[in-house]
Design a protein around this motif. Structure first.
Motif, short mmCIF file in Angstrom:
data_model
loop_
_atom_site.label_atom_id
_atom_site.label_comp_id
_atom_site.label_asym_id
_atom_site.label_seq_id
_atom_site.Cartn_x
_atom_site.Cartn_y
_atom_site.Cartn_z
N LEU A 30 19.75 6.59 -13.60
CA LEU A 30 18.29 7.09 -14.56
C LEU A 30 17.80 6.35 -15.14
CD1 LEU A 30 17.21 9.97 -14.86
CD2 LEU A 30 18.69 10.63 -16.14
N GLY A 31 16.31 6.53 -14.98
CA GLY A 31 15.72 5.36 -15.40
C GLY A 31 15.29 4.13 -15.40
N CYS A 32 16.14 4.03 -13.72
CA CYS A 32 15.69 2.25 -12.97
C CYS A 32 15.05 2.43 -11.89
CB CYS A 32 17.06 2.30 -13.24
SG CYS A 32 17.84 1.38 -14.67
N ASN A 33 14.67 3.92 -12.05
CA ASN A 33 13.07 3.38 -10.32
C ASN A 33 12.19 3.77 -11.62
OD1 ASN A 33 12.84 3.69 -7.63
ND2 ASN A 33 11.54 5.16 -8.57
N LEU A 34 10.88 3.61 -11.19
CA LEU A 34 9.47 3.49 -11.80
C LEU A 34 8.23 3.66 -10.52
CD1 LEU A 34 7.43 3.85 -13.94
CD2 LEU A 34 7.03 1.35 -14.23
N ASN A 35 7.79 4.60 -10.36
CA ASN A 35 7.09 4.97 -9.27
C ASN A 35 5.15 4.62 -10.20
OD1 ASN A 35 8.37 4.66 -7.08
ND2 ASN A 35 9.20 6.86 -7.49
N LEU A 36 4.05 4.24 -10.01
CA LEU A 36 3.34 4.02 -9.80
C LEU A 36 1.80 4.54 -8.67
CD1 LEU A 36 3.21 0.71 -12.56
CD2 LEU A 36 3.57 3.33 -13.12
N PRO A 37 2.04 5.41 -8.62
CA PRO A 37 1.10 6.33 -7.15
C PRO A 37 -0.78 5.91 -8.06
CG PRO A 37 2.16 7.92 -8.52
CD PRO A 37 2.51 6.92 -9.35
N LEU A 38 -0.64 5.66 -7.40
CA LEU A 38 -2.34 5.62 -7.37
C LEU A 38 -3.29 6.14 -6.46
CD1 LEU A 38 -2.58 1.21 -7.59
CD2 LEU A 38 -2.62 2.94 -9.80
N PRO A 39 -4.64 6.63 -7.03
CA PRO A 39 -5.78 7.76 -6.55
C PRO A 39 -6.26 6.68 -5.27
CG PRO A 39 -6.18 7.85 -8.79
CD PRO A 39 -5.39 6.75 -8.29
N ARG A 40 -6.31 6.76 -3.91
CA ARG A 40 -6.62 6.39 -2.57
C ARG A 40 -8.35 5.51 -3.23
NH1 ARG A 40 -5.56 9.08 2.91
NH2 ARG A 40 -7.06 7.59 2.95
N LYS A 41 -8.20 4.04 -2.19
CA LYS A 41 -9.42 3.32 -2.60
C LYS A 41 -8.98 2.76 -3.90
CE LYS A 41 -11.05 4.45 0.99
NZ LYS A 41 -10.61 3.32 2.28
N THR A 42 -8.11 2.76 -4.95
CA THR A 42 -8.04 2.45 -6.43
C THR A 42 -8.29 0.63 -6.32
OG1 THR A 42 -6.99 3.14 -7.48
CG2 THR A 42 -6.80 1.37 -8.30
N GLY A 43 -9.45 -0.08 -6.48
CA GLY A 43 -9.54 -1.27 -6.57
C GLY A 43 -8.90 -2.07 -7.64
N LEU B 260 0.70 -0.66 0.00
CA LEU B 260 0.53 -0.47 0.03
C LEU B 260 0.71 1.69 0.30
CD1 LEU B 260 -2.94 1.87 0.42
CD2 LEU B 260 -2.44 1.32 2.88
N HIS B 261 1.99 1.43 0.76
CA HIS B 261 2.86 3.07 0.77
C HIS B 261 4.05 2.21 -0.10
CE1 HIS B 261 0.80 1.58 5.00
NE2 HIS B 261 0.31 3.00 4.79
N HIS B 262 4.62 3.29 -0.53
CA HIS B 262 5.57 3.34 -1.79
C HIS B 262 7.01 3.00 -0.67
CE1 HIS B 262 9.69 5.68 -3.48
NE2 HIS B 262 9.07 4.71 -4.00
N GLY B 263 7.80 2.07 -1.44
CA GLY B 263 9.06 1.14 -1.33
C GLY B 263 10.18 2.67 -0.44
N ASN B 264 9.95 3.15 -0.37
CA ASN B 264 10.96 4.90 -0.16
C ASN B 264 12.47 4.23 0.49
OD1 ASN B 264 9.86 4.36 2.50
ND2 ASN B 264 10.57 6.73 2.67
N GLY B 265 12.39 3.31 1.05
CA GLY B 265 14.13 2.66 1.53
C GLY B 265 14.52 2.30 0.53
N THR B 266 13.91 1.22 0.24
CA THR B 266 14.10 0.05 -1.23
C THR B 266 14.78 1.00 -2.61
OG1 THR B 266 12.85 -1.63 -0.33
CG2 THR B 266 13.23 -1.54 -2.47
N GLN B 267 14.03 2.22 -2.98
CA GLN B 267 14.35 2.97 -3.84
C GLN B 267 15.15 3.29 -3.83
OE1 GLN B 267 11.40 6.01 -5.66
NE2 GLN B 267 12.59 7.57 -4.64
N GLY B 268 15.77 4.21 -2.09
CA GLY B 268 16.71 5.36 -1.66
C GLY B 268 18.54 4.47 -1.65
N THR C 264 14.21 -0.58 -10.09
CA THR C 264 12.77 -0.70 -8.57
C THR C 264 11.47 -0.16 -9.09
OG1 THR C 264 14.00 1.05 -7.60
CG2 THR C 264 14.57 -0.74 -6.83
N VAL C 265 11.01 -0.45 -9.37
CA VAL C 265 9.03 -0.57 -9.23
C VAL C 265 8.37 -0.65 -8.17
CG1 VAL C 265 7.51 -0.67 -10.53
CG2 VAL C 265 9.71 -1.59 -11.69
N SER C 266 7.87 1.02 -7.61
CA SER C 266 6.17 0.34 -7.10
C SER C 266 5.08 1.13 -7.22
CB SER C 266 7.09 1.38 -5.96
OG SER C 266 6.36 1.94 -4.72
N ILE C 267 4.27 0.25 -7.48
CA ILE C 267 2.90 0.67 -7.31
C ILE C 267 1.76 0.81 -5.76
CG2 ILE C 267 0.72 0.16 -8.05
CD1 ILE C 267 2.02 -2.41 -9.47
#
Length: 337
Positions: A239-252, A194-202, A212-215
């Protein structure tokens, strides 16, 4: 499939954390491990205990300064007159590139991003056992297993190289990925918590050998707030080796699967030799954190999509908190891998 678990992980039993300034019961409790273990056993998975591996697995991704801090801070904290039972910071630096304080209070602020990662006398050993669990699971995959499940607790994906946060102390997914790098030139980490993997990204933000990819729920109004935005793509060689895919709250389920398709396409383009799945079950619609709305069958859809990559995989447990369906959610995912 085998799953790795150490009973010693349960010795870490934090009393509370601060949320919106209020003291609340800490949801990252030993009972989580009991529920998940029971679900894995009921699914027919074979349980194995991790081998003792010392500090080398965590030293591969964390600084010696930080490891020393985690190992000794509780004993030092108890020498402070009137100090709390557990280490909880009350000051944080506005920058981290300058002087390193000698004070236990100053170091706690330096190495702890927030107040949700209290440190007790048992925390270091439990967190190290959790990291050994991920390391052992990676060893099983390197030894020929198609997939292995690391029942890690406390979780790890909010832990940076020298910073604890969000219930996390050692970055278990990072430990597993680094271990897989001993054989594979490129490794991908897919975080579905549910939460972004910020430490892993870092950990890997400036590296091109670990993608690293995080949904996750959009951090514009959700923890961890300062990381996880779509424009964070890596730096330098990464650069280009991290992808974040943030979703709106309550996405199913359907919205999550649409993001997963994007993630899998990018992972396929990276051509990794192995995959680490940072499995957060807190994307569930009934999880206490309530950020996304993935259903129990949705976790099977998620696993089925990931399986199409055909990669050897280490599945590392991240979030997912006590609710009636927690075990069923794990079974749904692992049953479809």
């Amino acid at each position: 499939m085998k799953f790795v678990f150490s009973e010693s992980q349960k010795s870490h039993d934090p009393r509370f954390f601060l949320s919106s300034g209020a003291q609340r019961p800490n949801p990252e409790v030993p009972r989580r491990a009991d529920i998940l273990r029971r679900a894995a056993l009921d699914l027919g998975l074979e349980e194995v205990a991790p081998a003792e591996a010392g500090l080398a697995p965590v030293a591969a991704v964390h600084t010696p300064e930080y490891i020393h801090f985690l190992r000794h801070i509780h004993a030092r904290w108890q020498r402070i007159e009137g100090a709390s039972e557990e280490v909880i910071p009350n000051i944080h630096p506005d920058r981290r590139g300058g002087a390193y304080p000698a004070s236990a209070v100053g170091q706690a602020g330096y190495h702890m991003a927030d107040t949700s990662c209290p440190i007790s006398a048992q925390t270091f050993d439990a967190a190290l056992a959790s990291a050994h669990t991920a390391f052992h699971a990676a060893g099983l995959v390197l030894g020929g297993e198609r997939a292995a499940y690391a029942l890690c607790r406390p979780p790890g994906h909010h832990a940076f190289a020298d910073l604890a946060g969000g219930f996390c102390y050692f970055n278990n997914a990072g430990v597993a990925a680094q271990a897989l790098r001993s054989r594979h030139d490129r490794v991908a980490i897919l975080d579905v918590d549910l939460h972004h993997g910020n430490g892993t990204q870092g950990l890997f933000y400036r590296r091109r050998d670990v993608f690293t990819v995080s949904i996750h729920a959009d951090p514009v109004r959700f923890y961890p707030f300062f990381w996880g935005h779509a424009d964070e793509r890596g730096e330098g060689e990464g650069l280009g080796c991290n992808l974040n895919l943030p979703l709106p709250r309550k996405t199913g389920d359907d919205g999550f699967m649409a993001a997963l398709e994007q993630a899998l396409a990018r992972i396929d383009a990276f051509a990794p030799g192995a995959l680490v799945i940072a499995l957060g079950l807190d994307a569930f619609e009934g999880d206490p954190f309530g950020g996304l709305s993935v259903t129990t069958p949705g976790f099977a859809r998620m696993a089925g999509g990931i399986a199409q990559l055909g990669l050897p995989a280490v599945i590392v447990q991240e979030g997912g908190y006590v609710c009636d369906e927690l075990g069923a959610n794990l079974a749904s995912f692992l049953g479809a891998v």
